[in-house]
Design an enzyme around this catalytic site. Structure first.
Site, PDB file in Angstrom:
ATOM      1  N   SER A  25      36.807  29.663  41.539  1.00 38.90           N
ATOM      2  CA  SER A  25      37.712  31.089  41.241  1.00 38.90           C
ATOM      3  C   SER A  25      37.431  31.895  42.736  1.00 38.90           C
ATOM      4  O   SER A  25      36.825  31.526  43.560  1.00 38.90           O
ATOM      5  CB  SER A  25      36.846  32.173  40.284  1.00 38.90           C
ATOM      6  OG  SER A  25      35.641  32.481  40.448  1.00 38.90           O
ATOM      7  N   ILE A  27      37.691  33.243  46.188  1.00 37.21           N
ATOM      8  CA  ILE A  27      37.867  33.043  47.598  1.00 37.21           C
ATOM      9  C   ILE A  27      37.743  31.438  47.661  1.00 37.21           C
ATOM     10  O   ILE A  27      38.285  30.613  48.235  1.00 37.21           O
ATOM     11  CB  ILE A  27      36.988  33.633  48.495  1.00 37.21           C
ATOM     12  CG1 ILE A  27      37.408  35.205  48.327  1.00 37.21           C
ATOM     13  CG2 ILE A  27      36.990  32.836  50.037  1.00 37.21           C
ATOM     14  CD1 ILE A  27      36.362  35.882  49.352  1.00 37.21           C
ATOM     15  N   GLN A  48      30.857  27.275  36.219  1.00 34.11           N
ATOM     16  CA  GLN A  48      31.880  27.042  35.000  1.00 34.11           C
ATOM     17  C   GLN A  48      31.833  25.750  34.450  1.00 34.11           C
ATOM     18  O   GLN A  48      31.599  24.772  34.896  1.00 34.11           O
ATOM     19  CB  GLN A  48      33.306  27.532  35.543  1.00 34.11           C
ATOM     20  CG  GLN A  48      33.291  28.930  36.259  1.00 34.11           C
ATOM     21  CD  GLN A  48      33.118  30.119  35.080  1.00 34.11           C
ATOM     22  OE1 GLN A  48      33.634  29.837  34.026  1.00 34.11           O
ATOM     23  NE2 GLN A  48      32.429  30.938  35.470  1.00 34.11           N
ATOM     24  N   ASP A  71      24.461  24.808  38.777  1.00 31.74           N
ATOM     25  CA  ASP A  71      23.921  26.039  38.819  1.00 31.74           C
ATOM     26  C   ASP A  71      23.254  26.239  40.106  1.00 31.74           C
ATOM     27  O   ASP A  71      22.281  25.524  40.327  1.00 31.74           O
ATOM     28  CB  ASP A  71      22.832  26.139  37.680  1.00 31.74           C
ATOM     29  CG  ASP A  71      21.902  27.585  37.561  1.00 31.74           C
ATOM     30  OD1 ASP A  71      22.195  28.420  38.546  1.00 31.74           O
ATOM     31  OD2 ASP A  71      21.124  27.787  36.704  1.00 31.74           O
ATOM     32  N   TYR A 187      22.217  43.656  45.255  1.00 31.36           N
ATOM     33  CA  TYR A 187      23.357  43.111  45.774  1.00 31.36           C
ATOM     34  C   TYR A 187      23.251  43.430  47.411  1.00 31.36           C
ATOM     35  O   TYR A 187      23.408  42.205  48.045  1.00 31.36           O
ATOM     36  CB  TYR A 187      24.760  43.769  45.290  1.00 31.36           C
ATOM     37  CG  TYR A 187      25.847  42.917  45.827  1.00 31.36           C
ATOM     38  CD1 TYR A 187      26.445  42.046  45.275  1.00 31.36           C
ATOM     39  CD2 TYR A 187      26.724  43.589  47.110  1.00 31.36           C
ATOM     40  CE1 TYR A 187      27.558  41.205  45.520  1.00 31.36           C
ATOM     41  CE2 TYR A 187      27.730  42.967  47.341  1.00 31.36           C
ATOM     42  CZ  TYR A 187      28.121  41.570  46.939  1.00 31.36           C
ATOM     43  OH  TYR A 187      29.330  41.064  47.240  1.00 31.36           O
ATOM     44  N   LYS A 191      22.917  40.049  50.170  1.00 27.34           N
ATOM     45  CA  LYS A 191      23.893  39.917  51.251  1.00 27.34           C
ATOM     46  C   LYS A 191      23.146  40.250  52.607  1.00 27.34           C
ATOM     47  O   LYS A 191      23.568  39.550  53.583  1.00 27.34           O
ATOM     48  CB  LYS A 191      25.292  40.876  50.906  1.00 27.34           C
ATOM     49  CG  LYS A 191      26.145  40.261  49.722  1.00 27.34           C
ATOM     50  CD  LYS A 191      26.384  38.920  49.826  1.00 27.34           C
ATOM     51  CE  LYS A 191      27.322  38.391  48.923  1.00 27.34           C
ATOM     52  NZ  LYS A 191      27.748  36.956  48.875  1.00 27.34           N
ATOM     53  N   ILE A 220      37.681  42.680  48.186  1.00 29.12           N
ATOM     54  CA  ILE A 220      38.910  41.796  47.556  1.00 29.12           C
ATOM     55  C   ILE A 220      38.863  41.907  46.199  1.00 29.12           C
ATOM     56  O   ILE A 220      37.897  41.936  45.382  1.00 29.12           O
ATOM     57  CB  ILE A 220      38.443  40.371  48.007  1.00 29.12           C
ATOM     58  CG1 ILE A 220      38.358  40.465  49.619  1.00 29.12           C
ATOM     59  CG2 ILE A 220      39.777  39.538  47.909  1.00 29.12           C
ATOM     60  CD1 ILE A 220      37.791  38.993  49.992  1.00 29.12           C
ATOM     61  N   THR A 222      39.016  40.275  43.395  1.00 28.78           N
ATOM     62  CA  THR A 222      39.109  38.963  42.791  1.00 28.78           C
ATOM     63  C   THR A 222      38.170  39.270  41.614  1.00 28.78           C
ATOM     64  O   THR A 222      37.592  40.487  41.368  1.00 28.78           O
ATOM     65  CB  THR A 222      38.280  38.016  43.608  1.00 28.78           C
ATOM     66  OG1 THR A 222      37.172  38.439  43.879  1.00 28.78           O
ATOM     67  CG2 THR A 222      38.596  37.911  45.038  1.00 28.78           C
TER      68      THR A 222
END
Length: 278
Positions: A25, A27, A48, A71, A187, A191, A220, A222
């Site tokens: 999914s 990018i 997925q 995973d 988060y 990052k 973005i 998404t």
């Protein structure tokens, strides 16, 4: 500020092989689509289910694309994905590894969560925090980076299939790798960690014959930011009216430039369409 020259010869990607984590999914999928169109052998590794992967393969029919359930928080699962990617290519070697798997922004500063746990007590232990952002976005990327540097050193068994020796490792950071975020802790911790991994690793990956670059996209639109959009909407805020989103296409172009430009490696600060920054 240096501007990135995105003029690349896509013909140099013909016949090369790539592993993209998180390629089902956003990018990752858009990059897989572009690289397959350029004639690459692309393995998508994503959590997925296989049915999702089969639908992607049907959509990309005509290209050299393989799907493996993975995973990224599991070392063994990633090893399996790497081995499948290597076996999928005619050269039996990898040229590009893109560590793009990630989970969405988890709100709440660490202080918020500590306060929500109530007054400190010695007779009851607090529940452990949710650190999935760190497990997927940082530990998962670290595993991919480690295994990428390990397996990218494999020599092709069929050099005629791809005679180019250029190898590339691309790490996925975000604007959260650079910007303070008092509304969240895990988060940005993940990052900033990826950025730290990049900055410490780039100085030495050339010893292994591998170029290393970091993508750090602005927001973005998404599926990754869907929870954030929902939380903002609950507060009466429409993100689309408050922010100018970066485009997926710009990120794909930056990723492709990292993959195809043999001179691009750990470059000092570059800004590209709100997308690439090192």
């Amino acid at each position: 500020m240096e501007v990135l020259d995105t003029t690349v010869d896509l013909g140099t990607l013909q016949g090369k092989s790539a592993l993209i984590t998180g390629g089902a999914s956003g990018i990752g999928l858009a990059t897989a689509r572009a690289w397959a169109a350029a004639g690459m052998y692309v393995t998508i590794a994503d959590i997925q289910p296989l049915e999702t992967g089969q639908n992607i393969l049907a959509d990309l029919a005509g290209g050299h694309v393989h799907y493996v359930c993975c995973d990224v928080t599991s070392w063994e699962s990633q090893i399996t994905a790497f081995k499948e990617a290597i076996q999928f290519t005619p050269s039996k070697a990898l040229d590009i590894v893109a560590a793009f798997a990630g989970v969405s922004f988890a709100g709440g500063n660490q202080v918020d969560h500590v306060l929500a746990a109530g007054d400190p007590r010695l007779d009851v232990n607090p529940s452990p925090p949710d650190i999935r952002n760190i497990q997927v976005n940082l530990i998962g990327v670290y595993y991919t980076s480690w295994l990428g540097l390990y397996y990218l050193r494999l020599s092709p068994t069929n050099k005629a299939a791809n005679p180019s020796p250029d190898k590339s490792l691309i790490l996925m950071g975000s604007i959260g790798s650079y910007m303070d975020s008092p509304k969240a802790s895990t988060y940005p911790a993940s990052k900033f960690g990826v950025r730290g991994l990049f900055r410490s690793t780039r100085a030495r990956t050339r010893e292994l014959g591998v170029r290393c670059n970091l993508l750090a996209p602005w927001f973005i639109d998404t599926p990754l930011i869907a929870p954030m959009k929902k939380a903002m909407a609950a507060r009466g805020i429409d993100m689309a009216q408050r922010l100018t989103f970066a485009s997926v296409d710009a990120c794909v172009e930056a990723a492709t430039t990292c993959a195809a430009n043999p001179q691009l490696h750990g470059t000092p600060p570059i800004r590209y369409a709100y997308c690439l920054k090192t």
